[in-house]
Design an enzyme around this catalytic site. Structure first.
Site, PDB file in Angstrom:
ATOM      1  CE  LYS A   1      -4.116  -1.848  -0.048  1.00 27.79           C
ATOM      2  NZ  LYS A   1      -4.073  -3.325  -0.080  1.00 27.79           N
TER       3      LYS A   1
HETATM    4  C1  LIG Z   1      -5.507  -4.033   0.536  1.00 29.98           C
HETATM    5  C2  LIG Z   1      -6.965  -3.769   0.514  1.00 29.98           C
HETATM    6  C3  LIG Z   1      -7.809  -4.131   1.576  1.00 29.98           C
HETATM    7  C4  LIG Z   1      -7.374  -4.977   2.726  1.00 29.98           C
HETATM    8  O1  LIG Z   1      -6.237  -4.637   3.351  1.00 29.98           O
HETATM    9  P1  LIG Z   1      -5.284  -5.723   4.062  1.00 29.98           P
HETATM   10  O2  LIG Z   1      -4.512  -4.833   4.975  1.00 29.98           O
HETATM   11  O3  LIG Z   1      -4.439  -6.346   3.015  1.00 29.98           O
HETATM   12  O4  LIG Z   1      -6.154  -6.670   4.792  1.00 29.98           O
HETATM   13  C5  LIG Z   1      -9.136  -3.762   1.513  1.00 29.98           C
HETATM   14  N1  LIG Z   1      -9.634  -3.119   0.449  1.00 29.98           N
HETATM   15  C6  LIG Z   1      -8.865  -2.776  -0.594  1.00 29.98           C
HETATM   16  C7  LIG Z   1      -9.481  -2.034  -1.740  1.00 29.98           C
HETATM   17  C8  LIG Z   1      -7.518  -3.107  -0.611  1.00 29.98           C
HETATM   18  O5  LIG Z   1      -6.782  -2.811  -1.673  1.00 29.98           O
END
Ligand SMILES: *Cc1c(COP(=O)(O)O)cnc(C)c1O
Length: 404
Positions: free
Chosen positions: A186
């Site tokens: 992210k």
């Molecule tokens: C990455 C992501 C999540 C979940 O996050 P994690 O920390 O990997 O559990 C939820 N929604 C979207 C759109 C994402 O890209």
């Protein structure tokens, strides 16, 4: 796109603060932790940076969505409207509280189409969950108006859009609650982690309790805490929070690099006839983590993807074929492949909604390529990459086959 690209001295320093005391847990141990409260500090920093009233850190973005739903009172049999283009975490979280995910078409913003949202409302609809995909934002004014008119909750999944804004406000702070993910890919990372942002004290208090077995955190010690509600363990550790703290302080630098490289590449592609771009509801608020564009047909898009691979240009995503981000490949959801038994009524409704056809979304996603933007390219490298991508696209559009 990802903060992991610039992991370094600041992150190590914050982690070392925690290692010095050995207090890896975010609660308690007031004496031995010697004033080190990384999770608390990061929550405050998130409030300050994004203008949120309250922030609860959580063990992942997925758990943050689950927690937000619980705190908002979304539960058994409630319908939650979500887009066909998102990460699987969206429906996982909806299912986790016993609710029904109701997918609706996207439009050329690559986020949910407000008209499709309005058409999907039933007496059981409880919430609308826009997903700010690929670093940009949903049409929040329109969605907010729909939620107000129909008395629905607005829960923003801003996991991929940390730092994006919409008309002067940061995404994640506009709805009743919003979520971030700090997983490893992210915009900023802490390895694994997430957050719920909200301006409502009651929602925050419930998130705080839900993520720590129901602890109200008001006792003189943990044993003396009361448990007004049931909760689970979705706590973040101090080690994770420490990395996040270093990264959030670098967010402005990350966004500046991303936006610069994004605009360099955009300028190389913008005049190619036949290439159109994702519609961004507020271009000034885009994070620049991806440049998403469309070709005229699915066939040409597939040729372009093959051409980019053949030319050795990585980081270009064709979500239409991706197993994780578009409904077309969510067969596990559509066939009810769940490890444990679901309530029959929930199962029936989930299968009903997720097995609809989505020709409008298909027509958009089958022509879309998202090109990820690295923080590591200097201006010349970004320009070079833009020129190489442009070259492939021009050949495809001219009808030349660029890859076998
Ligand atoms: C990455 C992501 C999540 C979940 O996050 P994690 O920390 O990997 O559990 C939820 N929604 C979207 C759109 C994402 O890209």
């Amino acid at each position: 796109m990802p903060g992991y690209e610039l992991f370094g001295a600041q992150e190590r320093k914050e982690v070392n603060d925690v290692l010095e005391t050995g207090i890896l847990m975010r609660y308690g141990f007031d004496g031995p932790r010697k004033g080190i409260w990384k999770a608390k500090e990061l929550e405050q920093e998130i409030c300050n940076t994004f203008g949120a009233g309250y922030t609860q850190l959580i063990s992942s973005g997925t758990a943050a969505l689950t927690t937000a739903m619980a705190a908002l009172g979304i539960g058994a049999g409630d319908e939650v409207i979500m887009p066909t283009f998102t990460f699987v975490a969206s429906f996982e979280a909806v299912l986790s509280v016993g609710a029904i995910p109701v997918p609706v078409d996207i439009d050329e913003t690559l986020t949910m189409n407000p008209t499709a949202v309005e058409q999907a409302i039933t007496p059981r609809t409880k919430a609308v969950m826009p997903v700010h995909m690929c670093g940009s934002m949903a049409q929040l004014d329109e969605l907010k108006a729909i939620c107000t008119k129909h008395k629905l909750l607005l829960l923003e999944d801003a996991c991929q859009a940390i730092g994006a804004s919409y008309k002067g406000k940061h995404v994640g702070t506009i709805g009743d609650a919003g979520t971030f993910s700090f997983d490893f890919v992210k915009i900023i990372t802490c390895a694994e982690g997430g957050a719920v942002l909200t301006n409502k004290e009651e929602v925050y208090a419930k998130c705080d309790q839900y993520t720590d077995h129901g602890h109200d955190h008001k006792g003189k010690d943990r044993g003396a805490d009361l448990h007004p509600y049931l909760g689970y363990n979705y706590r973040i550790s101090e080690l994770h929070a420490a990395v996040g703290l270093a990264q959030i302080r670098r967010l402005a630098e990350f966004l500046q690099l991303q936006r610069r490289n994004h605009s360099i590449i955009y300028n190389k592609l913008k005049d190619i006839e036949g290439v159109t771009f994702r519609v961004i509801p507020d271009p000034a608020g885009d994070t620049g983590s991806f440049l998403s564009f469309f070709l005229p047909t699915e066939e040409m898009t597939r040729e372009a993807i093959a051409g980019l691979v053949a030319a050795g240009i990585g980081g270009n995503f064709y979500w239409y074929d991706n197993n994780w981000h578009y409904i077309r490949k969510w067969q596990h959801l559509q066939s009810g492949s769940w490890m444990h038994r679901f309530h029959e009524e929930q199962k029936k409704q989930v299968l009903h909604y997720t097995n609809q056809a989505f020709p409008v979304s298909d027509a958009i996603m089958s022509r879309c390529i998202s090109s990820s933007i690295s923080l590591l390219w200097d201006e010349a490298q970004a320009a070079d990459r833009g020129a190489q991508i442009a070259d492939v696209l021009r050949k495809v559009l001219a009808g030349g086959v660029v890859a076998g």
